[in-house]
Every structure is written in C-alpha cells, then in structure tokens.
Design an enzyme around this catalytic site. Structure first.
Site, mmCIF file in Angstrom:
data_model
loop_
_atom_site.group_PDB
_atom_site.id
_atom_site.type_symbol
_atom_site.label_atom_id
_atom_site.label_comp_id
_atom_site.label_asym_id
_atom_site.label_seq_id
_atom_site.Cartn_x
_atom_site.Cartn_y
_atom_site.Cartn_z
ATOM 1 N N ASP A 96 0.827 -1.208 0.000
ATOM 2 C CA ASP A 96 0.000 0.000 0.000
ATOM 3 C C ASP A 96 0.859 1.255 0.000
ATOM 4 O OD1 ASP A 96 -2.460 1.262 -0.163
ATOM 5 O OD2 ASP A 96 -2.737 1.356 1.997
ATOM 6 N N LYS A 135 2.001 4.658 -1.077
ATOM 7 C CA LYS A 135 1.398 5.829 -1.720
ATOM 8 C C LYS A 135 1.772 7.044 -0.887
ATOM 9 C CE LYS A 135 -2.953 4.901 0.635
ATOM 10 N NZ LYS A 135 -4.364 4.592 0.465
ATOM 11 N N ASN A 159 0.910 7.487 2.840
ATOM 12 C CA ASN A 159 1.518 6.599 3.821
ATOM 13 C C ASN A 159 3.001 6.867 4.040
ATOM 14 O OD1 ASN A 159 -0.919 5.378 4.193
ATOM 15 N ND2 ASN A 159 -0.504 3.679 2.828
ATOM 16 N N ASP A 214 0.803 2.876 8.184
ATOM 17 C CA ASP A 214 -0.336 2.065 7.752
ATOM 18 C C ASP A 214 0.091 0.700 7.219
ATOM 19 O OD1 ASP A 214 -2.795 1.082 7.080
ATOM 20 O OD2 ASP A 214 -3.261 2.612 5.585
ATOM 21 N N THR A 257 -4.224 0.537 -3.320
ATOM 22 C CA THR A 257 -4.865 1.701 -3.925
ATOM 23 C C THR A 257 -4.789 1.556 -5.433
ATOM 24 O OG1 THR A 257 -4.165 3.002 -2.021
ATOM 25 C CG2 THR A 257 -4.831 4.215 -3.993
#
Length: 93
Positions: A4, A6, A9, A22, A41
C-alpha cells in the site's frame, strides 16, 4: 510485502527521516511464495495484482516507481477516474 505504498503513507519524523505508516495490508511471505489478494490503492497496483497472477515483493517496487513518478510529475502515470480504464492502461501502456 507492504502492498500500500502511496504518498499518504509516507511521513517524516521531527528529524526529517522518512517513515512508512499504515501496515494494515502488509503480508509476510516465505521465499518463493506468492499472494493472490486484490488489495491496494488502484492508482498504485501492479499488473500482477490486476490479472491475479500472484504477487511477490516486486509489487512494492512497482508502487515505488509509481510514487517516484508522481513526485516528479504531480500525478500517477495511469490515473483515470474510471478504474476500469486505469486498469486497462496499467496492463497495456
């Protein structure tokens, strides 16, 4: 696997060091093992996730490349409001 990566984060601590937050989608894999979950995402998912071919840590390298692209150009390379079109572009461009 982190799965994840991105901009939301990526954080900086008070000394300016980069921190990743996260860890909700993280998964531990044994060497040679793959995972087949469709998570992440949409702007940052790799082709392996979309076609459900099975992913390893290389999926995180894909997301890292997308993140660097976005930092340079201001938006992810395959961004589209429609996820179907975006997934098509990820697979074919």
């Amino acid at each position: 696997m982190y799965r994840d990566l991105k901009p939301e984060n990526i954080l900086f601590d008070v000394d300016g060091y980069v921190k990743v937050s996260d860890y909700g989608l993280c998964k531990f894999l044994k060497p040679g093992e793959k995972t087949y979950s469709l998570v992440g995402t949409p702007d940052y998912v790799s082709p392996e996730v979309i076609i459900n071919k099975g992913q390893t840590f290389t999926t995180d390298w894909w997301s890292f490349g997308i993140l660097i692209f976005e930092m340079i150009y201001g938006s992810p390379p395959f961004y589209n409001r429609g996820h179907e079109k975006m997934f098509h572009d990820i697979l074919n461009r």
